[in-house]
Design a protein around this motif. Structure first.
Motif, short mmCIF file in Angstrom:
data_model
loop_
_atom_site.label_atom_id
_atom_site.label_comp_id
_atom_site.label_asym_id
_atom_site.label_seq_id
_atom_site.Cartn_x
_atom_site.Cartn_y
_atom_site.Cartn_z
N GLN A 78 0.79 -1.35 -0.10
CA GLN A 78 0.03 0.12 -0.05
C GLN A 78 0.96 1.33 -0.05
O GLN A 78 0.60 2.16 -0.67
CB GLN A 78 -0.80 0.12 1.31
CG GLN A 78 -1.66 -1.26 1.25
CD GLN A 78 -2.75 -1.10 2.56
OE1 GLN A 78 -3.57 -0.17 2.69
NE2 GLN A 78 -2.60 -2.00 3.29
N LYS A 131 -0.98 0.70 -8.90
CA LYS A 131 -2.22 1.00 -8.25
C LYS A 131 -3.38 -0.18 -8.74
O LYS A 131 -4.32 -0.24 -7.99
CB LYS A 131 -2.57 2.17 -8.89
CG LYS A 131 -2.13 3.43 -8.18
CD LYS A 131 -2.65 4.85 -8.59
CE LYS A 131 -1.84 6.09 -7.80
NZ LYS A 131 -2.47 7.57 -8.29
N ARG A 134 -6.90 -0.16 -7.65
CA ARG A 134 -7.31 1.20 -7.63
C ARG A 134 -7.11 1.94 -8.96
O ARG A 134 -7.14 3.20 -9.08
CB ARG A 134 -6.48 2.16 -6.51
CG ARG A 134 -6.70 1.56 -5.13
CD ARG A 134 -5.60 2.29 -4.13
NE ARG A 134 -5.73 1.87 -2.82
CZ ARG A 134 -4.72 2.17 -1.98
NH1 ARG A 134 -3.87 2.87 -2.28
NH2 ARG A 134 -5.12 1.64 -0.73
#
Length: 242
Positions: free
Chosen positions: A140, A215, A220
């Motif tokens: 992350q 991502k 994401r």
């Protein structure tokens, strides 16, 4: 003007060699900087005070001293103490240490920005500290630190110009040779400006692809294949109406 073009054509091999040296310094210096940034940025968060203190001292020392002075120390001062280093090695080492110290703060900030609930959930699942870092925290944080690390890589690319101070024939040294052969400062350094701009833009494209991939792994953003295809759907957020 014709004289400048002829001189540029004659100087192309020299400029090409300078670009290769600049790219070598950028690649190897950037790799060293990344390793140091991840290592120091992670160590500075540990609870064991002596190790954390050493990491903090290294970060502040190399952030707080000039890159040019570091280059001079490695290449001109160390030989006075009996240690003669290769110019390329000096350039890579100075760039890696200097920008690695800046990168360590980027890594530390990104690791600290991961939601505490994520770590607490990993603890509840009996993950070891290493497993928490590798499987939960770092993936992350990695997506968040890429833009800032990319900016540092571009700064490192431009910082390779200082390598000419330690006899390395990089791109800047090639531009200086071109200027001496043409006598036209505006033309010669204009060429250097364009080359640095192109190199920086290529680095930016690479960083954008790495960020898109990171991502996507977190769910994401679009996949790297979709980004490269430049399809309209690759730019639309999830859940958006067609």
């Amino acid at each position: 003007m014709n004289h400048n073009i002829d001189a540029l054509i004659d100087a192309l091999p020299r400029l090409g060699e300078g670009i290769v040296v600049t790219l070598e310094l950028t690649a190897f210096g950037g790799l060293l900087a990344f390793v140091l940034a991840v290592g120091l940025g992670t160590i500075v968060r540990v609870r064991f005070l002596p190790i954390r203190f050493v990491a903090r001292v290294l970060i502040e020392f190399f952030r707080g001293t000039s890159l040019v002075v570091q280059l001079f120390w490695l290449f001109y001062v160390l030989p006075l103490m009996g240690y003669q280093l290769d110019p390329v090695f000096c350039g890579v080492l100075a760039l890696g240490l200097n920008y690695g110290a800046y990168g360590a703060e980027v890594v530390r900030g990104a690791l600290n920005s991961v939601a505490p609930g994520q770590v607490e959930a990993a603890v509840a699942l009996s993950f070891s500290p290493w497993q928490r870092l590798r499987r939960i925290v770092f993936p992350q944080a990695w997506a968040m630190m890429i833009p800032s690390l990319g900016n540092l890589l571009i700064h490192l690319l431009k910082g390779t110009a200082f390598a000419s101070f330690i006899t390395l024939q990089d791109l800047t040294a090639g531009v200086v040779v071109l200027q001496k052969s043409t006598g036209d400062t505006l033309f010669s350094f204009g060429i250097g400006l364009v080359i640095y701009l192109v190199l920086a833009y290529l680095v930016t494209l690479l960083i954008n692809l790495v960020e898109a991939r990171a991502k996507h792994k977190l769910g994401r953003g679009p996949s790297l294949k979709e980004v490269l295809s430049f399809s309209p759907t690759s730019r639309a957020p999830k859940g958006a109406l067609p």
